[in-house]
Enzyme design. Structure first.
Site, PDB file in Angstrom:
ATOM      1  N   ASP A 109      15.846  36.841   5.452  1.00 47.96           N
ATOM      2  CA  ASP A 109      14.707  37.610   4.977  1.00 47.96           C
ATOM      3  C   ASP A 109      14.002  38.132   6.248  1.00 47.96           C
ATOM      4  O   ASP A 109      14.331  37.696   7.358  1.00 47.96           O
ATOM      5  CB  ASP A 109      13.774  36.681   4.171  1.00 47.96           C
ATOM      6  CG  ASP A 109      12.480  37.367   3.783  1.00 47.96           C
ATOM      7  OD1 ASP A 109      12.530  38.522   3.317  1.00 47.96           O
ATOM      8  OD2 ASP A 109      11.408  36.762   3.960  1.00 47.96           O
TER       9      ASP A 109
ATOM     10  N   ASP B 191      10.088  39.525   6.427  1.00 48.95           N
ATOM     11  CA  ASP B 191       8.644  39.268   6.520  1.00 48.95           C
ATOM     12  C   ASP B 191       8.331  37.788   6.374  1.00 48.95           C
ATOM     13  O   ASP B 191       8.725  37.154   5.399  1.00 48.95           O
ATOM     14  CB  ASP B 191       7.910  40.065   5.437  1.00 48.95           C
ATOM     15  CG  ASP B 191       7.967  41.558   5.717  1.00 48.95           C
ATOM     16  OD1 ASP B 191       7.372  41.978   6.727  1.00 48.95           O
ATOM     17  OD2 ASP B 191       8.620  42.292   4.952  1.00 48.95           O
TER      18      ASP B 191
END
Length: 228
Positions: A12, A14
């Protein structure tokens, strides 16, 4: 602890590679305040890891703000452009990405971000982001029909490696329970590096929970260990 060996790693972005979640929180607090509302931890937990459209829908519905999704996103994108020009990297992220790349472990990014926001956030970290084979942006990628917690983004991401990789051979690194749910639904293992407001109950689905990427041990998943 026993984990299944993997060959590919999906990150991922953020809150895992870049420290942007605190800035997103500030942006959503600002918008809520402009309408006399308060952006709560409960709503923050719901939107963590979701696509921009899903973030908008949850935020507007839960706070009863009289904006359309498109009106909200116009305001949101302007603030993202202004405030997310140079986020810092999360502890341990660069070391892990460089290590896996050096050992020819195929790596990619599956982010709920839009392509436009990705360019703003990563422009000062190109040395790191160029090491990924590909990046899938859930908010703007036409192949990603449903955002996290649906498995779509992870399955699309796996399908774009040049070799046909079985989802079981993919490990997902996430900071959001929505992302872990998606990874597990996709048939992958998921390591959670939980954001601050992620409660105990939301950690249970993860294959492994660690407090920081600095604690990640690649050899647990059959990947080359760090050289001391």
């Amino acid at each position: 602890m026993h984990f299944k060996p993997v060959t590919h790693v999906i990150f991922d972005m953020d809150g895992l590679i870049i420290e942007s979640e605190s800035i997103y929180k500030k942006i959503l607090q600002q918008i809520a305040k402009e309408y006399g509302k308060k952006y709560t931890e409960e709503i923050e937990g719901k939107v963590l890891g979701t696509t921009e459209k899903d973030t908008a829908k949850i935020f507007l519905h839960d706070l009863d703000i009289p904006l359309s999704v498109d009106e909200f996103l116009d305001i949101y994108h302007k603030k993202v452009k202004e405030q997310l020009q140079n986020p810092s990297l999360m502890p341990g992220a660069e070391r892990l990405i460089v290590h896996l790349s050096k050992h020819n472990v195929p790596i990619a990014v599956a982010t709920s971000s839009s392509q436009e926001a990705l360019l703003v956030k990563t422009k000062n970290h190109q040395n790191i982001f160029k090491l990924f084979h590909h990046i899938v942006c859930g908010s703007t990628d036409p192949e990603v029909k449903n955002g996290k917690p649906a498995p779509d983004i992870f399955l699309v991401c796996a399908s774009r490696f040049p070799e046909k990789v079985d989802p079981e051979k993919c490990l997902v690194l996430e900071d959001a329970p929505n992302g872990i749910k998606g990874a597990i639904s996709a048939g992958m293992q998921g390591v959670l590096v939980p954001a601050k407001n992620v409660g105990e109950g939301q950690r249970k689905l993860a294959t492994l929970v660690i407090e920081s990427l600095e604690e990640f041990r690649p050899e647990f998943f059959g990947l080359p260990p760090f050289e001391n």
